[in-house]
Write an enzyme that holds these catalytic residues in place. Structure first.
Site, PDB file in Angstrom:
ATOM      1  N   LYS A  52       0.857  -1.262   0.098  1.00  0.00           N
ATOM      2  CA  LYS A  52       0.100   0.156  -0.138  1.00  0.00           C
ATOM      3  C   LYS A  52       0.791   1.106  -0.158  1.00  0.00           C
ATOM      4  O   LYS A  52       0.652   2.296  -0.742  1.00  0.00           O
ATOM      5  CB  LYS A  52      -0.866   0.083   1.064  1.00  0.00           C
ATOM      6  CG  LYS A  52      -2.238  -1.015   1.159  1.00  0.00           C
ATOM      7  CD  LYS A  52      -3.009  -1.314   2.380  1.00  0.00           C
ATOM      8  CE  LYS A  52      -3.991  -2.416   2.396  1.00  0.00           C
ATOM      9  NZ  LYS A  52      -4.569  -2.650   3.616  1.00  0.00           N
ATOM     10  N   GLN A  96      -4.811  -1.552   9.903  1.00  0.00           N
ATOM     11  CA  GLN A  96      -4.837  -3.009   9.079  1.00  0.00           C
ATOM     12  C   GLN A  96      -5.330  -4.104  10.009  1.00  0.00           C
ATOM     13  O   GLN A  96      -4.730  -4.076  11.233  1.00  0.00           O
ATOM     14  CB  GLN A  96      -3.337  -3.254   8.576  1.00  0.00           C
ATOM     15  CG  GLN A  96      -3.026  -4.340   8.081  1.00  0.00           C
ATOM     16  CD  GLN A  96      -3.495  -4.300   6.501  1.00  0.00           C
ATOM     17  OE1 GLN A  96      -3.808  -3.333   5.899  1.00  0.00           O
ATOM     18  NE2 GLN A  96      -3.969  -5.439   5.960  1.00  0.00           N
ATOM     19  N   ASP A 119     -11.291   2.631   4.258  1.00  0.00           N
ATOM     20  CA  ASP A 119     -11.489   1.367   4.206  1.00  0.00           C
ATOM     21  C   ASP A 119     -13.033   1.071   4.150  1.00  0.00           C
ATOM     22  O   ASP A 119     -13.417  -0.219   3.892  1.00  0.00           O
ATOM     23  CB  ASP A 119     -10.907   0.514   5.563  1.00  0.00           C
ATOM     24  CG  ASP A 119      -9.692  -0.205   4.988  1.00  0.00           C
ATOM     25  OD1 ASP A 119      -9.470  -0.655   3.937  1.00  0.00           O
ATOM     26  OD2 ASP A 119      -8.958  -0.711   6.036  1.00  0.00           O
TER      27      ASP A 119
HETATM   28  N1  GUN Z   1      -6.563  -7.213   6.255  1.00  0.00           N
HETATM   29  C1  GUN Z   1      -6.868  -7.687   5.079  1.00  0.00           C
HETATM   30  N2  GUN Z   1      -7.082  -6.810   4.070  1.00  0.00           N
HETATM   31  C2  GUN Z   1      -7.551  -5.709   4.652  1.00  0.00           C
HETATM   32  C3  GUN Z   1      -8.089  -4.480   4.179  1.00  0.00           C
HETATM   33  O1  GUN Z   1      -8.493  -4.037   3.223  1.00  0.00           O
HETATM   34  N3  GUN Z   1      -7.880  -3.542   5.282  1.00  0.00           N
HETATM   35  C4  GUN Z   1      -7.645  -3.649   6.461  1.00  0.00           C
HETATM   36  N4  GUN Z   1      -7.700  -2.394   6.992  1.00  0.00           N
HETATM   37  N5  GUN Z   1      -7.234  -4.773   6.911  1.00  0.00           N
HETATM   38  C5  GUN Z   1      -7.162  -5.773   6.282  1.00  0.00           C
END
Ligand code: GUN
Length: 301
Positions: A52, A96, A119
């Site tokens: 990311k 996350q 998100d």
């Molecule tokens: N863990 C796996 N995929 C994601 C996501 O898209 N966002 C977040 N915050 N955690 C994740």
């Protein structure tokens, strides 16, 4: 059979996002900024966060990483979220997942200001999506919508089977597909999906195979490698594979490989369109987080 190339499509979208960011900078605005909170050292999470951050750098979004040890308690993490909510230099942030078991994900997510919830996981954003109000939609469903639109795969009147009922993929995906289009995602570059007839299946669904055999489009987000077999897929279907489970593979330099939820080798020959793993939904998810960040920036800048 046509491969839905998420890697290429995501690179195109990154170029579009970079052009937008450059235009803001040229007009004298500050760069957009994404906060990324990571707790502990889950190897998959560390990889996602690194990917990311790299994608942010590519388009000119500033990524601010806040790394906390897994000894952090819930109150400390809540106070971190509160600080990010009120930090005017941050347009949006994510926490996350997964979080360590001693911390309630629900309590942490609930504390995020929905306007910064890039998100799309707060009750406010999910509720707004359900009601057809402008909202931030979680990155994977947004990415899949973009992929379908950019390959001109219509959803109107089609039967879409979504396997998986998570708050992050299955539920919001189903909402987007069933909506009256053009109500949501005001900043999406491509036309939104919608007007589909949606069936949501999950681990307790009976007759999954029979249901899938009536689908035009099957979206599998179950986290169960190889779940979708060739005898479950009608000829000419479109198959979207959201699975990215790490499975041990001593032959690979990393010691593991990423396995999708689709038995790709046997399913692909029956499909009109199918996403590969890796290189399908994964890159679309990451670029959609950037799109969401720019959406938050454009609204609150
Ligand atoms: N863990 C796996 N995929 C994601 C996501 O898209 N966002 C977040 N915050 N955690 C994740």
């Amino acid at each position: 059979m046509i491969l839905l190339d998420g890697k290429y499509t995501a690179s195109q979208i990154r170029a579009e996002l970079k052009a937008k960011v450059d235009a803001f900078l040229a007009a004298g605005h500050r760069a957009p900024c994404l906060g990324i909170v990571i707790v502990g050292h889950n190897p998959a999470s560390e990889t996602y966060v690194a990917n990311k951050m790299k994608a942010c750098a590519e388009v000119g979004i500033v990524a601010r990483k806040i790394a906390l040890e897994d000894t952090v308690d819930e109150a400390e993490l809540l106070s971190c979220v509160t600080q990010l909510n009120s930090d005017a230099s941050i347009d949006g942030f994510i926490v996350q997942l997964p979080l360590p078991p001693h911390i309630s994900e629900q309590r942490i997510l609930s504390a995020i200001d929905y306007r910064k919830d890039v998100d799309g996981l707060t009750a406010e954003n999910i509720g707004r999506t359900v009601q057809g109000l402008p909202s931030i939609v979680s990155a994977t469903p947004r990415g899949i919508s973009e992929l379908l639109c950019r390959y001109h795969i219509p959803t109107e009147g089609k039967h879409v089977v979504v396997i998986g009922r998570s708050n992050i993929v299955g539920k919001p995906m189903a909402i987007l597909l069933m909506q009256r289009p053009y109500l949501l995602l005001p900043k999406m570059s491509a036309a939104a999906v919608g007007n589909a007839t949606v069936t949501i299946c999950h681990s307790k669904t009976q007759h999954l195979k029979d249901i899938c055999l009536t689908a035009d489009i099957i979206i599998v987000a179950a986290g169960s490698p190889g779940l979708l077999k060739a005898d479950m897929v009608p000829e000419g279907a479109t198959v979207i594979d959201v699975g990215i489970t790490r499975v041990d593979d001593p032959a690979s330099p990393k010691g593991y490989r990423l396995a999708g939820d689709v038995d790709f080798e046997n399913v692909a020959p029956k499909c009109a369109y199918i996403t590969p793993v890796p290189g399908g939904v994964g890159p679309m998810t990451i670029v959609s987080l950037l799109s969401n960040t720019l959406q938050a920036y454009e609204i609150h800048r």
